[in-house]
Design a protein around this motif. Structure first.
Motif, PDB file in Angstrom:
ATOM      1  N   PHE A 142       8.834  -1.436  15.135  1.00 22.05           N
ATOM      2  CA  PHE A 142       7.533  -0.962  14.671  1.00 22.05           C
ATOM      3  C   PHE A 142       6.472  -1.122  15.753  1.00 22.05           C
ATOM      4  CE2 PHE A 142       3.424  -1.682  12.737  1.00 22.05           C
ATOM      5  CZ  PHE A 142       3.305  -0.544  11.983  1.00 22.05           C
ATOM      6  N   GLU A 146       4.336   2.151  17.060  1.00 21.23           N
ATOM      7  CA  GLU A 146       2.899   2.356  16.988  1.00 21.23           C
ATOM      8  C   GLU A 146       2.272   2.378  18.377  1.00 21.23           C
ATOM      9  OE1 GLU A 146       0.691   1.668  13.594  1.00 21.23           O
ATOM     10  OE2 GLU A 146       2.224   3.196  13.570  1.00 21.23           O
ATOM     11  N   ILE A 177      -3.845   9.769  13.316  1.00 19.53           N
ATOM     12  CA  ILE A 177      -3.979   9.304  11.934  1.00 19.53           C
ATOM     13  C   ILE A 177      -2.714   9.601  11.135  1.00 19.53           C
ATOM     14  CG2 ILE A 177      -5.234   9.643   9.792  1.00 19.53           C
ATOM     15  CD1 ILE A 177      -7.754   9.902  11.397  1.00 19.53           C
ATOM     16  N   GLN A 180      -0.023   7.122  12.421  1.00 19.27           N
ATOM     17  CA  GLN A 180      -0.299   5.706  12.206  1.00 19.27           C
ATOM     18  C   GLN A 180      -0.237   5.363  10.724  1.00 19.27           C
ATOM     19  OE1 GLN A 180      -2.626   3.115  11.551  1.00 19.27           O
ATOM     20  NE2 GLN A 180      -1.936   1.673  13.094  1.00 19.27           N
ATOM     21  N   ALA A 181      -0.827   6.211   9.898  1.00 20.43           N
ATOM     22  CA  ALA A 181      -0.832   5.901   8.471  1.00 20.43           C
ATOM     23  C   ALA A 181       0.593   5.889   7.928  1.00 20.43           C
ATOM     24  CB  ALA A 181      -1.679   6.925   7.721  1.00 20.43           C
ATOM     25  N   LEU A 184       2.279   2.756   8.884  1.00 17.56           N
ATOM     26  CA  LEU A 184       1.978   1.579   8.066  1.00 17.56           C
ATOM     27  C   LEU A 184       2.828   1.553   6.803  1.00 17.56           C
ATOM     28  CD1 LEU A 184      -1.852   1.146   8.405  1.00 17.56           C
ATOM     29  CD2 LEU A 184      -0.066  -0.307   9.292  1.00 17.56           C
ATOM     30  N   LEU A 185       3.128   2.742   6.266  1.00 20.71           N
ATOM     31  CA  LEU A 185       4.044   2.777   5.123  1.00 20.71           C
ATOM     32  C   LEU A 185       5.383   2.164   5.512  1.00 20.71           C
ATOM     33  CD1 LEU A 185       3.627   6.260   3.443  1.00 20.71           C
ATOM     34  CD2 LEU A 185       3.007   4.037   2.564  1.00 20.71           C
ATOM     35  N   LEU A 187       5.816  -0.037   7.785  1.00 23.80           N
ATOM     36  CA  LEU A 187       5.636  -1.483   7.923  1.00 23.80           C
ATOM     37  C   LEU A 187       5.759  -2.160   6.564  1.00 23.80           C
ATOM     38  CD1 LEU A 187       4.912  -3.913   9.670  1.00 23.80           C
ATOM     39  CD2 LEU A 187       2.532  -3.457   9.205  1.00 23.80           C
ATOM     40  N   VAL A 188       5.149  -1.541   5.557  1.00 22.63           N
ATOM     41  CA  VAL A 188       5.254  -2.112   4.210  1.00 22.63           C
ATOM     42  C   VAL A 188       6.714  -2.154   3.782  1.00 22.63           C
ATOM     43  CG1 VAL A 188       4.672  -1.742   1.806  1.00 22.63           C
ATOM     44  CG2 VAL A 188       2.944  -1.411   3.546  1.00 22.63           C
ATOM     45  N   LEU A 191       8.512  -4.930   5.582  1.00 20.33           N
ATOM     46  CA  LEU A 191       8.197  -6.233   5.007  1.00 20.33           C
ATOM     47  C   LEU A 191       8.857  -6.399   3.644  1.00 20.33           C
ATOM     48  CD1 LEU A 191       4.511  -6.487   6.097  1.00 20.33           C
ATOM     49  CD2 LEU A 191       6.303  -8.095   6.643  1.00 20.33           C
ATOM     50  N   GLY A 192       8.861  -5.316   2.860  1.00 22.79           N
ATOM     51  CA  GLY A 192       9.515  -5.389   1.559  1.00 22.79           C
ATOM     52  C   GLY A 192      10.974  -5.755   1.713  1.00 22.79           C
TER      53      GLY A 192
ATOM     54  N   ILE B 384      -3.763  -1.949  16.092  1.00 21.28           N
ATOM     55  CA  ILE B 384      -2.656  -1.335  16.817  1.00 21.28           C
ATOM     56  C   ILE B 384      -1.861  -2.432  17.532  1.00 21.28           C
ATOM     57  CG2 ILE B 384      -2.080   0.393  18.581  1.00 21.28           C
ATOM     58  CD1 ILE B 384      -3.458   1.577  16.227  1.00 21.28           C
ATOM     59  N   PRO B 385      -0.545  -2.345  17.548  1.00 19.33           N
ATOM     60  CA  PRO B 385       0.257  -3.369  18.209  1.00 19.33           C
ATOM     61  C   PRO B 385      -0.171  -3.635  19.648  1.00 19.33           C
ATOM     62  CG  PRO B 385       1.682  -1.943  16.991  1.00 19.33           C
ATOM     63  CD  PRO B 385       0.304  -1.375  16.870  1.00 19.33           C
ATOM     64  N   ILE B 397      -0.795  -7.518   5.261  1.00 23.03           N
ATOM     65  CA  ILE B 397       0.147  -6.662   4.538  1.00 23.03           C
ATOM     66  C   ILE B 397       1.329  -7.496   4.045  1.00 23.03           C
ATOM     67  CG2 ILE B 397       1.715  -4.701   4.772  1.00 23.03           C
ATOM     68  CD1 ILE B 397      -0.258  -3.378   6.546  1.00 23.03           C
ATOM     69  N   VAL B 401       2.506  -7.743   0.252  1.00 27.22           N
ATOM     70  CA  VAL B 401       3.847  -7.340  -0.170  1.00 27.22           C
ATOM     71  C   VAL B 401       4.547  -8.513  -0.850  1.00 27.22           C
ATOM     72  CG1 VAL B 401       6.125  -6.661   0.658  1.00 27.22           C
ATOM     73  CG2 VAL B 401       4.111  -5.539   1.563  1.00 27.22           C
ATOM     74  N   TRP B 406       0.504  -4.318  -4.911  1.00 33.31           N
ATOM     75  CA  TRP B 406       0.727  -3.001  -4.313  1.00 33.31           C
ATOM     76  C   TRP B 406      -0.544  -2.196  -4.162  1.00 33.31           C
ATOM     77  CZ3 TRP B 406       4.897  -3.334  -1.856  1.00 33.31           C
ATOM     78  CH2 TRP B 406       5.968  -4.101  -2.351  1.00 33.31           C
ATOM     79  N   VAL B 409      -2.272  -3.339  -1.097  1.00 33.44           N
ATOM     80  CA  VAL B 409      -1.561  -2.883   0.092  1.00 33.44           C
ATOM     81  C   VAL B 409      -1.866  -1.413   0.353  1.00 33.44           C
ATOM     82  CG1 VAL B 409       0.704  -2.472   1.070  1.00 33.44           C
ATOM     83  CG2 VAL B 409       0.255  -4.588  -0.117  1.00 33.44           C
ATOM     84  N   ILE B 413      -3.693   0.354   3.644  1.00 30.07           N
ATOM     85  CA  ILE B 413      -3.153   1.478   4.418  1.00 30.07           C
ATOM     86  C   ILE B 413      -4.155   2.632   4.470  1.00 30.07           C
ATOM     87  CG2 ILE B 413      -1.354   3.240   4.425  1.00 30.07           C
ATOM     88  CD1 ILE B 413       0.539   1.140   3.422  1.00 30.07           C
ATOM     89  N   ALA B 417      -6.144   4.057   7.809  1.00 29.50           N
ATOM     90  CA  ALA B 417      -6.102   5.450   8.254  1.00 29.50           C
ATOM     91  C   ALA B 417      -7.514   5.984   8.445  1.00 29.50           C
ATOM     92  CB  ALA B 417      -5.335   6.299   7.246  1.00 29.50           C
ATOM     93  N   LEU B 420      -9.176   4.384  11.578  1.00 29.96           N
ATOM     94  CA  LEU B 420      -8.754   4.926  12.864  1.00 29.96           C
ATOM     95  C   LEU B 420      -9.714   5.979  13.369  1.00 29.96           C
ATOM     96  CD1 LEU B 420      -4.968   5.564  12.617  1.00 29.96           C
ATOM     97  CD2 LEU B 420      -6.171   4.136  14.216  1.00 29.96           C
ATOM     98  N   LEU B 424     -11.304   5.404  16.951  1.00 28.61           N
ATOM     99  CA  LEU B 424     -10.856   6.296  18.022  1.00 28.61           C
ATOM    100  C   LEU B 424     -12.019   7.097  18.586  1.00 28.61           C
ATOM    101  CD1 LEU B 424      -7.487   7.676  16.659  1.00 28.61           C
ATOM    102  CD2 LEU B 424      -7.847   5.965  18.389  1.00 28.61           C
TER     103      LEU B 424
END
Lengths: 506, 487
Positions: A142, A146, A177, A180-181, A184-185, A187-188, A191-192, B384-385, B397, B401, B406, B409, B413, B417, B420, B424
């Motif tokens: 991940f 990103e 966008i 990235q968005a 993030l899904l 990433l969730v 983690l899940g 950002i990483p 997050i 989780v 949820w 979370v 997200i 978004a 950003l 940016l």
């Protein structure tokens, strides 16, 4: 030690380019540094290619990595810096190296300001992509997934072109966008999965090989699988989520388009093959009809979209949507033959799309437009360029003798057993691809010339770079075994995971 | 209660800051000297930071019934002292060109830090109120420090009025809780709750009012209206201080309250906090979208960030404590450096700060390293990483989780978004070509910004943000050790 080296080379090379420019502005040296970096990357990858053994072996609990590199990173959270290489990643990295060279060479004249900073971004995109292809720790994956967005964003925003009055910045932001968005899904989902595994076994880890054994079913599996799928679907792209692609492609500089179509889209297919399928085999199996349906929609929608474009780069971008539809069908068919076809299709598409994007870049340098309505009749005026264009267009429509033919053929052939109707419908997509490819030729090169002024012929650099790409494409068409030998072990493993689950289900 | 030597040592950090404040005050009375005042403050804060090491082996220790000096308190004291040092450094550069009395600023800053340190060590309503007021009252003065410019004065008054309203809420809530539970210490608050349902409505009203007061201080929706104006009007170093020290102190306290006081176990309270968190994420980001003033933009983005962080309050489990620490550290480093860049660019100029986005256009081609710092900070704020912000967001997050929140979370997200887009926008602005050189007045940092204390601090912070983003292991261990024993 080889793997971290592969990863470090682009990052260090990029920094050198930038620092050199800060010390001494307005020199061309950063180009040479970047070129040397890419050549080094390619040589190292080829070295792995020659020295490794990628034959099919029995599928064990540990994947058949050729080499690994592992040091603890954030051991507090069970995260390690774990890189590994198998046939699949090696093919992808070699491809990255090749396209990296093309990207540097094709921007030799196009980029004339802030050369060092441009190459910093270009090299870092490539470094991020290499990281994606090597990482087998989900967090690390991940991380690179990103990270590669940022330099790509700069490439589009700062060196992009205006298109129909829209600034490249908005295209770049859209691209960022979207990805990235959806990231993030993912990433969730990661983690899940990790917490689910933790709850079951008491081991907190992000390691791919360990998590692969998590027995996960039911709604939870669906939700997590979809998180991964959506992230990859945006990048591939799959049709309802493709909105960023035509804009990003049309407005990126040539090198950006070459990288975007050639390797960034492939990271998504790679992600599906490496992560989505083996981590969630049961749900992926159940999801396969939907995914194949989306693939079909992509094939036709992309083709129709491509046909109606007037901007030459948008046309090529939309044709990628169509080609990636085949890839999606191949992946979810899951037979050995189809999966091998997917690999070949990805490699071949990378070359054919890169060739077409380079040609449109060269047209733009000469005509200062990408509008096909203002072209026409260029065949006699440009020397060898239209000939190359014809060859790449033929490859793109899947002419036998090019790698694309083998790829599509293997996918359709391999998927027939699993989903005959999908294959029948998808075959008609090939007709549409012939239509939009020919219309591209027709609008740009045939017809009466629009003007009689002379246009600069291809110089030696441009000629060699197109010729090299074409040679690779044809070599792939005549001797695909070269790639297939390397990927067979990895693909066998994907097939195994996928098939094991279907035997459970059945 | 007998005061032993170890109690005195435990109080040492607070005492040192007190002494610093008094010395600065006496110094001003005797002879005004900007550099000396700033130096005394810096030395004092550094000594306080060192004295934390001396306290470390003693913790946890209860000093008087109202203060609990434990590892948790020490962690946030250290964070606030470092942030205050950074704010002092920035203020010194900023006040150099300020043509009015400069020295009182350090007095106010010291008092405010003292309040914050009291707050994070409090587990009693008395010290809570005392610390919160000591933290806030000097901030009115700091926000209005450049009172000859209208926006600064306005921001000071606005902050004062709203803070006073918040204090009223807080006191009323505390009174209700006291009336029902008969105790002021956190651990006894609402202990009677589970036995008797007749008290429940009073208790929930009391704790609800306290949460409202803290939501004011943390500028959470719908109590956020003051934020953008105050951030914009206050001088940049003050905004930096406000955005870091005061937020850290209040949030650490809120977290301790939720971890230790039984009354916060009410289910309805968690629903309310969830709604506040979700709204903050959305509203903060939406409001920031169209801002052209970077200080306002950061104000709105801070609303969103505290919204993200509020997820951990809803979760209130062991991981939540760790996440709070990680997120606050990363957020403080990022915010300080961002305001630091603004302050560095504004420092050589008189009048209002250079905060309009248009002045940042093409900064990279004039000041590559300063713009690189700003880029890293924008990426860190966006999560950002390779930057610290990512680690913070990752933990939020993960907490969400793990606790199965949820909705929150999803909020994180969506918020990210949206966020950003404006991060940016700022970032690309730094790299675009300057269209019209020499047209408008060009604002820029001083030529030797790298060699000044403020510049060094900003560069160090940027390196720290990168280091924490790439190798967060030491930070995680530190925070984990500090938060182990709470709750």
């Amino acid at each position: 030690m080889m793997l971290p080296l592969l990863l470090l080379i682009p990052f260090v090379g990029g920094l050198l380019c930038w620092q050199y420019e800060l010390v001494r502005p307005n020199t061309a040296l950063p180009r040479w540094i970047a070129l040397a970096t890419m050549v080094l990357l390619l040589v190292l990858a080829l070295w792995q290619w020659v020295t490794g053994d990628y034959a099919i072996s029995t599928v064990g609990s540990e994947p058949d990595w050729q080499s690994q590199f592992r040091i603890p990173w954030i051991s507090f959270f069970g995260i390690s810096f774990h890189l590994a290489l198998d046939g699949l990643s090696l093919i992808m990295i070699t491809l990255t190296g090749l396209l990296g060279i093309l990207a540097v060479v094709c921007s030799w004249k196009e980029i004339d300001h802030r050369i060092g900073f441009f190459h910093l971004n270009l090299m870092w995109v490539i470094g991020g992509v290499v990281g994606v292809f090597l990482a087998v720790d989900l967090f690390l994956f991940f991380f690179f997934w990103e990270m590669m967005l940022v330099p790509m964003y700069f490439l589009i925003a700062l060196w992009g072109h205006e298109s129909e009055g829209r600034s490249p910045v908005s295209a770049a932001i859209k691209f960022f966008i979207y990805t990235q968005a959806s990231g993030l899904l993912m990433l969730v989902s990661i983690l899940g999965l990790v917490f689910f595994h933790y709850a079951q076994t008491g081991v907190l880890t992000f390691d791919y090989t360990v998590l692969r054994d998590t027995p996960i079913t039911g709604t939870m599996a669906w939700v997590l699988m979809l998180g991964f799928f959506i992230a990859f679907a945006v990048k591939l792209p799959i049709v309802p989520l493709h909105g960023w692609l035509p804009d990003a492609h049309a407005q990126a500089p040539t090198a950006g388009s070459v990288d975007l179509a050639g390797i960034l889209l492939k990271t998504a297919a790679y992600g599906l093959l490496r992560f989505a399928l083996p981590l969630f085999p049961d749900t992926s199996q159940a999801f396969a009809p939907v995914a194949m349906g989306l693939g079909l929609v992509g094939i036709f929608y992309g083709a129709v979209l491509a046909f109606s474009q007037t901007d030459i780069k948008r046309l090529i971008a939309c044709s990628s949507i169509s080609h990636m539809g085949f890839v999606l069908i191949g992946i979810y068919a899951g037979t050995q033959l189809a999966l091998q076809g997917v690999i070949l299709q990805m490699v071949a598409h990378a070359f054919s799309a890169a060739g077409l994007f380079m040609i449109s870049g060269q047209l733009y340098e000469r005509l200062h437009t990408r509008d096909m309505r203002k072209m026409g009749g260029l065949f006699g005026r440009l020397g060898a360029l239209p000939g190359f264009a014809l060859a790449f267009v033929m490859a793109s429509l899947g002419m036998p003798g090019t790698g694309n033919f083998i790829g599509e053929f293997l996918i359709l052939f391999g998927a027939f057993d699993v989903a005959p109707w999908v294959v029948v419908v998808a075959s008609f997509g090939l007709v549409l691809s012939a239509v939009y490819s020919l219309i591209l030729m027709h609008r740009v090169y045939w017809g009466p010339p629009k003007a009689e002024t002379t246009i600069a012929r291809l110089d030696r650099r441009e000629y060699l770079m197109l010729l090299g790409t074409l040679v690779l494409l044809i070599a792939l068409g005549f001797y695909p075994q070269l790639v297939l030998d390397v990927s067979q072990g990895a693909m066998n493993e994907v097939r195994h995971w996928f098939a094991v689950s279907s035997s459970f289900a059945g | 209660m007998n005061m032993t030597l170890s109690h005195l040592i435990a109080l040492l950090p607070l005492v040192i800051v007190c002494v610093t404040v008094i010395v600065v005050m006496l110094g001003i009375a005797w002879r005004r000297h900007h550099f000396v005042s700033a130096t005394i403050t810096t030395v004092g804060l550094n000594l306080a930071l060192l004295s934390l090491l001396a306290v470390l082996p003693l913790a946890p220790i209860r000093v008087t019934p109202i203060l609990l000096i434990d590892h948790y308190a020490l962690l946030y004291m250290a964070l606030m002292l470092i942030a205050a040092l950074a704010a002092t450094t920035l203020a010194h550069a900023y006040l150099e060109g300020f043509d009015d009395q400069k020295e009182e600023y350090y007095l106010l800053l010291g008092c405010s830090v003292l309040g914050g340190m009291t707050l994070v060590a409090s587990d009693h309503l008395l010290s809570l109120f005392f610390g919160l007021e000591l933290l806030s009252v000097p901030l009115y003065g700091m926000a209005a420090y450049a009172y000859r410019t209208r926006p600064s004065l306005e921001s000071g008054i606005k902050y004062m009025v709203l803070s006073a309203a918040a204090s009223a809420f807080l006191l009323f809530g505390m009174a209700l809780l006291y009336a029902e539970s008969g105790s002021l210490s956190f651990s006894a608050l609402g202990a009677s709750l589970y036995g008797d349902s007749a008290h429940q409505s009073w208790l929930s009203m009391g704790i609800g009012m306290m949460v409202i007061a803290m939501a004011f201080k943390l500028s959470l929706v719908p109590f956020h209206l003051w934020t953008a104006d105050v951030y914009e009007g206050a001088p940049a170093p003050v905004s930096a201080f406000l955005a870091t020290v005061s937020k850290v102190a209040v949030f650490a306290l809120l977290m301790r309250l939720f971890m230790t006081a039984p009354v916060t176990g009410l289910a309805s309270l968690h629903v309310v906090v969830s709604i506040i968190a979700f709204l903050s994420m959305l509203v903060g980001n939406l409001m920031a979208l169209r801002q052209d003033n970077i200080k306002r933009l950061l104000g709105y983005s801070s609303i969103a960030h505290l919204g993200y962080l509020l997820t951990v309050v809803v979760a209130s489990d062991d991981m939540a404590l760790l996440t709070t620490g990680v997120y606050l550290i990363t957020y403080v480093a990022t915010t300080l450096a961002t305001f630091g860049v603004v302050a560095l660019i504004s420092s050589p100029w008189r009048g209002s700060d250079v905060a309009s986005l248009k002045y940042y256009r093409g900064l990279f081609w004039r000041r590559p390293y300063l713009a690189a710092v700003m880029t890293v900070m924008m990426l860190s704020l966006a999560g950002i990483p390779m930057t610290a912000g990512f680690i913070g967001k990752f933990y939020v997050i993960a907490t969400g989780v793990e606790a199965g929140l949820w909705w929150l979370v999803a909020g994180v997200i969506i918020g990210s978004a949206l966020g950003l887009y404006y991060y940016l926008r700022v970032m690309v602005m730094l790299y675009l070509h300057d269209d019209d050189p020499g047209g408008e007045q060009r604002y820029d940092a001083a030529n030797d910004w790298v060699q000044r204390a403020g510049g060094i601090m900003v560069i160090l912070l940027a390196l720290a943000v990168l280091a924490l983003g790439i190798y967060p292991q030491p930070m995680l261990q530190l925070v984990d050790a500090a938060t182990m024993a709470v709750g």
